[in-house]
Write a protein that holds these residues in place. Structure first.
Motif, PDB file in Angstrom:
ATOM      1  N   GLU A 152       0.826  -1.214   0.000  1.00 34.62           N
ATOM      2  CA  GLU A 152       0.000   0.000   0.000  1.00 34.62           C
ATOM      3  C   GLU A 152       0.858   1.260   0.000  1.00 34.62           C
ATOM      4  OE1 GLU A 152      -3.305   1.971  -0.622  1.00 34.62           O
ATOM      5  OE2 GLU A 152      -3.276  -0.207  -0.457  1.00 34.62           O
ATOM      6  N   PHE A 153       1.948   1.245   0.779  1.00 33.42           N
ATOM      7  CA  PHE A 153       2.835   2.412   0.827  1.00 33.42           C
ATOM      8  C   PHE A 153       3.405   2.725  -0.554  1.00 33.42           C
ATOM      9  CE2 PHE A 153       7.107   4.192   1.385  1.00 33.42           C
ATOM     10  CZ  PHE A 153       6.790   5.338   2.101  1.00 33.42           C
ATOM     11  N   MET A 154       3.717   1.683  -1.328  1.00 34.45           N
ATOM     12  CA  MET A 154       4.321   1.888  -2.643  1.00 34.45           C
ATOM     13  C   MET A 154       3.302   2.318  -3.698  1.00 34.45           C
ATOM     14  SD  MET A 154       7.346   1.556  -1.786  1.00 34.45           S
ATOM     15  CE  MET A 154       8.111   1.813  -3.361  1.00 34.45           C
ATOM     16  N   LYS A 155       2.021   2.199  -3.403  1.00 36.90           N
ATOM     17  CA  LYS A 155       0.985   2.670  -4.317  1.00 36.90           C
ATOM     18  C   LYS A 155       0.842   4.187  -4.234  1.00 36.90           C
ATOM     19  CE  LYS A 155      -1.800  -1.525  -4.052  1.00 36.90           C
ATOM     20  NZ  LYS A 155      -3.108  -2.087  -3.646  1.00 36.90           N
ATOM     21  N   ARG A 156       1.383   4.777  -3.199  1.00 33.00           N
ATOM     22  CA  ARG A 156       1.291   6.215  -2.953  1.00 33.00           C
ATOM     23  C   ARG A 156       2.607   6.894  -3.307  1.00 33.00           C
ATOM     24  NH1 ARG A 156      -3.352   7.003  -3.727  1.00 33.00           N
ATOM     25  NH2 ARG A 156      -4.644   5.373  -2.901  1.00 33.00           N
ATOM     26  N   ASP A 157       2.563   8.172  -3.528  1.00 39.31           N
ATOM     27  CA  ASP A 157       3.727   8.927  -3.988  1.00 39.31           C
ATOM     28  C   ASP A 157       4.428   9.669  -2.852  1.00 39.31           C
ATOM     29  OD1 ASP A 157       5.303   9.416  -6.205  1.00 39.31           O
ATOM     30  OD2 ASP A 157       4.340  11.336  -6.637  1.00 39.31           O
ATOM     31  N   VAL A 158       4.535   9.044  -1.691  1.00 42.18           N
ATOM     32  CA  VAL A 158       5.075   9.699  -0.502  1.00 42.18           C
ATOM     33  C   VAL A 158       6.531  10.126  -0.700  1.00 42.18           C
ATOM     34  CG1 VAL A 158       5.586   9.409   1.950  1.00 42.18           C
ATOM     35  CG2 VAL A 158       3.500   8.434   1.001  1.00 42.18           C
ATOM     36  N   VAL A 159       7.376   9.212  -1.105  1.00 44.05           N
ATOM     37  CA  VAL A 159       8.808   9.513  -1.204  1.00 44.05           C
ATOM     38  C   VAL A 159       9.071  10.565  -2.281  1.00 44.05           C
ATOM     39  CG1 VAL A 159      11.078   8.546  -1.708  1.00 44.05           C
ATOM     40  CG2 VAL A 159       9.448   7.240  -0.333  1.00 44.05           C
ATOM     41  N   HIS A 160       8.493  10.384  -3.445  1.00 40.78           N
ATOM     42  CA  HIS A 160       8.695  11.325  -4.549  1.00 40.78           C
ATOM     43  C   HIS A 160       8.214  12.727  -4.164  1.00 40.78           C
ATOM     44  CE1 HIS A 160       7.609  13.049  -8.592  1.00 40.78           C
ATOM     45  NE2 HIS A 160       8.853  12.656  -8.809  1.00 40.78           N
ATOM     46  N   SER A 161       7.038  12.820  -3.558  1.00 39.13           N
ATOM     47  CA  SER A 161       6.494  14.122  -3.159  1.00 39.13           C
ATOM     48  C   SER A 161       7.305  14.736  -2.019  1.00 39.13           C
ATOM     49  CB  SER A 161       5.038  13.972  -2.738  1.00 39.13           C
ATOM     50  OG  SER A 161       4.249  13.584  -3.836  1.00 39.13           O
ATOM     51  N   ALA A 162       7.790  13.904  -1.095  1.00 38.78           N
ATOM     52  CA  ALA A 162       8.619  14.420  -0.007  1.00 38.78           C
ATOM     53  C   ALA A 162       9.934  14.993  -0.552  1.00 38.78           C
ATOM     54  CB  ALA A 162       8.902  13.335   1.023  1.00 38.78           C
ATOM     55  N   LEU A 163      10.492  14.353  -1.572  1.00 33.54           N
ATOM     56  CA  LEU A 163      11.721  14.882  -2.177  1.00 33.54           C
ATOM     57  C   LEU A 163      11.459  16.231  -2.850  1.00 33.54           C
ATOM     58  CD1 LEU A 163      13.305  11.635  -3.646  1.00 33.54           C
ATOM     59  CD2 LEU A 163      14.102  12.975  -1.686  1.00 33.54           C
ATOM     60  N   TRP A 164      10.308  16.351  -3.518  1.00 28.52           N
ATOM     61  CA  TRP A 164       9.948  17.651  -4.106  1.00 28.52           C
ATOM     62  C   TRP A 164       9.738  18.686  -3.006  1.00 28.52           C
ATOM     63  CZ3 TRP A 164      10.672  19.755  -8.567  1.00 28.52           C
ATOM     64  CH2 TRP A 164      10.810  18.951  -9.691  1.00 28.52           C
ATOM     65  N   GLY A 165       9.097  18.278  -1.914  1.00 28.05           N
ATOM     66  CA  GLY A 165       8.915  19.177  -0.782  1.00 28.05           C
ATOM     67  C   GLY A 165      10.249  19.619  -0.199  1.00 28.05           C
ATOM     68  N   ALA A 166      11.206  18.683  -0.112  1.00 31.57           N
ATOM     69  CA  ALA A 166      12.536  19.017   0.405  1.00 31.57           C
ATOM     70  C   ALA A 166      13.235  20.019  -0.503  1.00 31.57           C
ATOM     71  CB  ALA A 166      13.380  17.756   0.553  1.00 31.57           C
ATOM     72  N   LEU A 167      13.074  19.865  -1.809  1.00 29.83           N
ATOM     73  CA  LEU A 167      13.673  20.810  -2.746  1.00 29.83           C
ATOM     74  C   LEU A 167      13.059  22.198  -2.577  1.00 29.83           C
ATOM     75  CD1 LEU A 167      15.565  21.317  -5.146  1.00 29.83           C
ATOM     76  CD2 LEU A 167      13.671  20.668  -6.642  1.00 29.83           C
ATOM     77  N   ILE A 168      11.734  22.246  -2.472  1.00 34.07           N
ATOM     78  CA  ILE A 168      11.055  23.529  -2.262  1.00 34.07           C
ATOM     79  C   ILE A 168      11.472  24.121  -0.911  1.00 34.07           C
ATOM     80  CG2 ILE A 168       8.782  24.592  -1.871  1.00 34.07           C
ATOM     81  CD1 ILE A 168       7.731  22.505  -3.968  1.00 34.07           C
ATOM     82  N   GLY A 169      11.580  23.285   0.107  1.00 33.61           N
ATOM     83  CA  GLY A 169      12.014  23.735   1.424  1.00 33.61           C
ATOM     84  C   GLY A 169      13.430  24.279   1.414  1.00 33.61           C
ATOM     85  N   PHE A 170      14.291  23.645   0.625  1.00 33.49           N
ATOM     86  CA  PHE A 170      15.671  24.120   0.509  1.00 33.49           C
ATOM     87  C   PHE A 170      15.691  25.519  -0.108  1.00 33.49           C
ATOM     88  CE2 PHE A 170      19.642  24.552  -1.890  1.00 33.49           C
ATOM     89  CZ  PHE A 170      20.563  24.419  -0.851  1.00 33.49           C
ATOM     90  N   VAL A 171      14.892  25.714  -1.151  1.00 37.11           N
ATOM     91  CA  VAL A 171      14.817  27.038  -1.781  1.00 37.11           C
ATOM     92  C   VAL A 171      14.285  28.065  -0.778  1.00 37.11           C
ATOM     93  CG1 VAL A 171      13.662  28.373  -3.591  1.00 37.11           C
ATOM     94  CG2 VAL A 171      14.605  26.120  -4.117  1.00 37.11           C
ATOM     95  N   ALA A 172      13.244  27.686  -0.026  1.00 40.39           N
ATOM     96  CA  ALA A 172      12.695  28.594   0.986  1.00 40.39           C
ATOM     97  C   ALA A 172      13.754  28.931   2.046  1.00 40.39           C
ATOM     98  CB  ALA A 172      11.467  27.971   1.640  1.00 40.39           C
TER      99      ALA A 172
END
Length: 184
Positions: free
Chosen positions: A51-71
């Motif tokens: 079930e965890f792998m059916k969701r985009d948690v890791v990919h979205s968290a990495l995008w969030g980390a990139l946005i957070g780094f810019v912030a």
């Protein structure tokens, strides 16, 4: 490694395909079935996508980390160019930057819990029609083997290729499975 996707409307045929793949030397962690019929997949002992792998948690968290780094960088630049950091010290701005980075990463992960995995999104229409997705991660020397098994199953329609699970992760899953089987 390379991942091959197939669409089928017959879980019994997928059970036969999975059995043939395993007998040919492709390990169970390399084979996954993604379906909305979890009970049917479980009944046939197919290797279901977690079930965890059916969701985009890791990919979205990495995008969030990139946005957070810019912030975080923007916060530190604003503190530097405004001159306020020299008057009140850097500690509050470093802490604010760290909090912004962590918060964005966390929010990205939360967002990812509510959306399908980015590599599986284009299969949503087929899944809603009651079809099932088989994906197999193979080494280059196993591609011909996979093709020969695919040729024997007319219900199996090729649906593309994608990035596979890293070889080290599949090796770890195999070792973990062997360990669990060996334990009393």
């Amino acid at each position: 490694m390379k991942r091959f996707y197939y669409i089928s409307d017959d879980l019994d045929d997928l059970a036969q395909v999975e059995q043939e793949l395993e007998m040919a030397g492709i390990a169970k962690p390399q084979i996954h079935v993604f379906s909305h019929d979890d009970a049917g997949v479980e009944q046939r002992h197919l290797h279901n996508v977690q079930e965890f792998m059916k969701r985009d948690v890791v990919h979205s968290a990495l995008w969030g980390a990139l946005i957070g780094f810019v912030a975080a960088v923007l916060i530190l630049l604003a503190a530097h160019f405004s001159g306020i950091a020299e008057r009140v010290h850097w500690a509050p701005f470093l802490l604010l930057a760290l909090v912004a980075w962590g918060f964005c990463t966390w929010e990205g992960g939360l967002f990812g819990m509510h959306v399908p995995h980015h590599e599986l999104r284009h299969f949503e229409a087929a899944l809603k029609e009651g079809k099932h997705i088989l994906f197999v991660d193979v080494e280059p020397n196993q591609i011909d083997l996979l093709s020969s098994i695919h040729a024997r199953h007319s219900h199996l329609k090729p649906a593309g290729q994608g990035t596979s699970t890293p070889s080290w992760a599949i090796l770890w899953q195999k070792k973990w499975h062997d360990f669990i089987q060996a334990m009393p």
